[in-house]
Write a protein that holds these residues in place. Sequence first.
Motif, PDB file in Angstrom:
ATOM      1  N   UNK A  29       0.866  -1.183   0.000  1.00 45.66           N
ATOM      2  CA  UNK A  29       0.000   0.000   0.000  1.00 45.66           C
ATOM      3  C   UNK A  29       0.895   1.223   0.000  1.00 45.66           C
ATOM      4  N   UNK A  30       0.559   2.232  -0.808  1.00 41.38           N
ATOM      5  CA  UNK A  30       1.399   3.417  -0.944  1.00 41.38           C
ATOM      6  C   UNK A  30       1.050   4.479   0.095  1.00 41.38           C
ATOM      7  N   UNK A  31       2.078   5.210   0.525  1.00 43.64           N
ATOM      8  CA  UNK A  31       1.881   6.319   1.464  1.00 43.64           C
ATOM      9  C   UNK A  31       1.601   7.593   0.647  1.00 43.64           C
ATOM     10  N   UNK A  32       0.489   7.584  -0.055  1.00 40.61           N
ATOM     11  CA  UNK A  32       0.033   8.729  -0.840  1.00 40.61           C
ATOM     12  C   UNK A  32      -1.431   8.969  -0.494  1.00 40.61           C
ATOM     13  N   UNK A  33      -1.985  10.086  -0.976  1.00 42.82           N
ATOM     14  CA  UNK A  33      -3.415  10.281  -0.795  1.00 42.82           C
ATOM     15  C   UNK A  33      -4.183   9.438  -1.809  1.00 42.82           C
ATOM     16  N   UNK A  34      -3.906   9.641  -3.084  1.00 44.58           N
ATOM     17  CA  UNK A  34      -4.571   8.861  -4.121  1.00 44.58           C
ATOM     18  C   UNK A  34      -3.708   8.886  -5.380  1.00 44.58           C
ATOM     19  N   UNK A  35      -3.708   7.787  -6.094  1.00 44.91           N
ATOM     20  CA  UNK A  35      -2.941   7.661  -7.340  1.00 44.91           C
ATOM     21  C   UNK A  35      -3.846   7.118  -8.429  1.00 44.91           C
ATOM     22  N   UNK A  36      -3.713   7.687  -9.617  1.00 47.38           N
ATOM     23  CA  UNK A  36      -4.403   7.158 -10.795  1.00 47.38           C
ATOM     24  C   UNK A  36      -3.405   6.347 -11.604  1.00 47.38           C
ATOM     25  N   UNK A  37      -3.837   5.203 -12.089  1.00 50.14           N
ATOM     26  CA  UNK A  37      -2.963   4.372 -12.912  1.00 50.14           C
ATOM     27  C   UNK A  37      -3.750   3.822 -14.089  1.00 50.14           C
ATOM     28  N   UNK A  38      -3.133   3.869 -15.263  1.00 50.90           N
ATOM     29  CA  UNK A  38      -3.707   3.208 -16.433  1.00 50.90           C
ATOM     30  C   UNK A  38      -2.578   2.589 -17.230  1.00 50.90           C
TER      31      UNK A  38
END
Length: 227
Positions: A133-142
């Motif tokens: 799990x990443x320590x970010x708020x939110x990530x978009x991936x495509x």
Amino acid sequence: MMTTTIAEAPEDLASPRAAQGSSTRLVTELADLAELAAPEVSVCVLRRGIDPDVDAFVRGWLLPRPLSETLLVDPGAPDVAALAAGAPHASGRDAFLDDVRGLISVFADLTGCPRIGVRLARLDKPMCPRLHADMVTVRLVTTYVGPGTEWAEHADVRRDRLGHRSNGVPDEVSGVLRAGARLRRMAPFDVGLLKGEAWPGNRDRGAVHRSPPGASPRVVLTLDALA
């Protein structure tokens, strides 16, 4: 050794788990990506078809070349031309850049962030091979070409065995997935929103995901919400 079952996202659209406490939402309309805001949701995936012009450009121009480009853009006027530097000014190039700009616009509308980090890369091996799990708020991936990102349901994971806490043992034998769990995989051109550990109130509920195993070349775009 545990056998890991991989379910492609198209199959999951009919899964009853989405209505029974699932941490995943699979949607077919852009507006429905807003479901990520629900406290119980950590992954929201938009199913979309392959754009033939974008696909042809990515396969014909980006895939054959070494590629690792990072940008910091203003979502109100994103300058993303560097992602297609040197490419001929043809319809496929324009369609690809329009697609990236469209994703930036959607991401900015959902997050309200003033800056967005953009990364476009050709990957020949898994960048993040273990569930984490990443320590970010939110990530978009495509993923434009190749197998997409894999993820697991929140209830199917033992978080004390994520990432480095597995002591180097592969996910398939570390016990990070509970008995009967399955991994899901995004299809090419799917848009995935992965809520991270830094999302307000989401500690210990960040989206658990990994790069797909194997050496198939992939072209992957990620967007990060930045302050």
